[in-house]
Design a protein around this motif. Structure first.
Motif, mmCIF file in Angstrom:
data_model
loop_
_atom_site.group_PDB
_atom_site.id
_atom_site.type_symbol
_atom_site.label_atom_id
_atom_site.label_comp_id
_atom_site.label_asym_id
_atom_site.label_seq_id
_atom_site.Cartn_x
_atom_site.Cartn_y
_atom_site.Cartn_z
ATOM 1 N N GLN A 38 20.084 3.283 38.602
ATOM 2 C CA GLN A 38 19.136 4.276 39.082
ATOM 3 C C GLN A 38 19.755 5.113 40.195
ATOM 4 N N LYS A 39 20.580 4.499 41.065
ATOM 5 C CA LYS A 39 21.228 5.248 42.137
ATOM 6 C C LYS A 39 22.224 6.255 41.582
ATOM 7 N N VAL A 40 22.854 5.925 40.458
ATOM 8 C CA VAL A 40 23.859 6.799 39.878
ATOM 9 C C VAL A 40 23.233 8.052 39.287
ATOM 10 N N ALA A 91 0.559 12.778 54.865
ATOM 11 C CA ALA A 91 1.321 11.901 55.752
ATOM 12 C C ALA A 91 2.075 10.904 54.889
ATOM 13 N N LEU A 92 3.276 10.554 55.329
ATOM 14 C CA LEU A 92 4.121 9.601 54.619
ATOM 15 C C LEU A 92 3.929 8.222 55.231
ATOM 16 N N SER A 93 3.814 7.204 54.385
ATOM 17 C CA SER A 93 3.646 5.833 54.862
ATOM 18 C C SER A 93 4.902 5.385 55.605
ATOM 19 N N PRO A 94 4.775 4.377 56.467
ATOM 20 C CA PRO A 94 5.946 3.896 57.215
ATOM 21 C C PRO A 94 7.104 3.439 56.337
ATOM 22 N N ASP A 95 6.811 2.908 55.135
ATOM 23 C CA ASP A 95 7.906 2.480 54.259
ATOM 24 C C ASP A 95 8.512 3.641 53.475
ATOM 25 N N SER A 128 10.990 13.313 51.913
ATOM 26 C CA SER A 128 11.265 11.904 51.624
ATOM 27 C C SER A 128 12.226 11.353 52.672
ATOM 28 N N LYS A 129 12.049 10.073 53.006
ATOM 29 C CA LYS A 129 12.976 9.401 53.911
ATOM 30 C C LYS A 129 14.223 8.913 53.181
ATOM 31 N N THR A 130 14.126 8.763 51.851
ATOM 32 C CA THR A 130 15.188 8.095 51.099
ATOM 33 C C THR A 130 15.931 8.989 50.112
ATOM 34 N N SER A 131 15.436 10.200 49.876
ATOM 35 C CA SER A 131 16.110 11.086 48.929
ATOM 36 C C SER A 131 15.969 12.526 49.406
ATOM 37 N N VAL A 165 4.912 7.996 45.517
ATOM 38 C CA VAL A 165 5.827 9.052 45.088
ATOM 39 C C VAL A 165 7.276 8.582 45.102
ATOM 40 N N PHE A 166 7.657 7.816 46.110
ATOM 41 C CA PHE A 166 9.054 7.415 46.278
ATOM 42 C C PHE A 166 9.204 5.902 46.223
ATOM 43 N N GLU A 167 10.327 5.457 45.704
ATOM 44 C CA GLU A 167 10.654 4.029 45.701
ATOM 45 C C GLU A 167 11.469 3.721 46.953
ATOM 46 N N PRO A 168 11.324 2.506 47.500
ATOM 47 C CA PRO A 168 12.175 2.142 48.636
ATOM 48 C C PRO A 168 13.632 2.131 48.205
ATOM 49 N N ILE A 169 14.505 2.557 49.063
ATOM 50 C CA ILE A 169 15.922 2.667 48.706
ATOM 51 C C ILE A 169 16.509 1.312 48.335
#
Length: 187
Positions: A164-166, A131-135, A89-92, A153-157
């Motif tokens: 949710q971040k906590v 492959a992971l999408s650009p976003d 993941s790019k965000t987590s 699979v992942f939400e944008p940060i």
């Protein structure tokens, strides 16, 4: 900067990319032999430059995590299935693995706990590539059953709320159609 390779000889080799760029004949900085089958999946962690995940074939079934600065095996998890592809993941701090025999599924793993937080099914044959999408939200998977599936699979940060971040728990919801199946992990 480093380059990693996996091969049919069950090895993972780590090279110093600066030496490769200079055109020198280069020997690996490290050669890891802990996998018990061909290594078809390698993925660098986006949040730590010297963290590499590698996946082994049917006789191995493990994802191994390496520190490529020290050459240390950090951890290993038995996935119970051939590992074909890995995407971070790019965000987590999560990793998606795709599998062949015996389950033909995708799994989402929390790092460093290596807890499997989701199992995504729908392919009827080995999931050869992802492959992971650009976003950074959608994973595309291609399998031997000649299908391409898209998985949110992942939400944008930026879209995560403070609660949710906590650390709210993840949930899995499913929607199906005759042509595709998509599962969404809500963060």
């Amino acid at each position: 900067s480093q380059l990693a390779s996996g091969a049919n000889d069950n090895r993972v080799n780590i090279y110093d990319a600066r030496n490769l760029a200079a055109g020198y004949e280069v020997q690996p900085t490290f050669s890891f032999t802990e996998h018990q089958a061909a290594v078809k999946a390698v993925a660098w962690a986006p949040f730590q430059t010297d963290l590499l995940a590698t996946g082994g074939g049917t006789a191995d079934r493990c994802i191994k995590f390496w520190n490529t600065t020290t050459g240390t095996l950090l951890d290993s998890v038995d996935t119970e299935s051939q590992v074909c592809s890995l995407v971070w993941s790019k965000t987590s701090r999560e990793l998606v693995s795709s599998h062949g025999f015996a389950r033909n599924q995708l799994c989402v793993w929390k790092y460093p706990s290596l807890v499997r937080i989701a199992e995504l099914t729908g392919h009827s044959s080995r999931v050869l590539h992802m492959a992971l999408s650009p976003d950074g939200c959608t994973v595309a998977s291609a399998a031997g059953d000649e299908t391409l599936r898209l998985w949110k699979v992942f939400e944008p940060i930026a879209s995560k709320s403070l609660s949710q971040k906590v650390g709210s728990a993840s949930s899995l919801s499913q929607s199906q159609s005759s042509k595709s199946q998509m599962r969404t992990i809500i963060r």
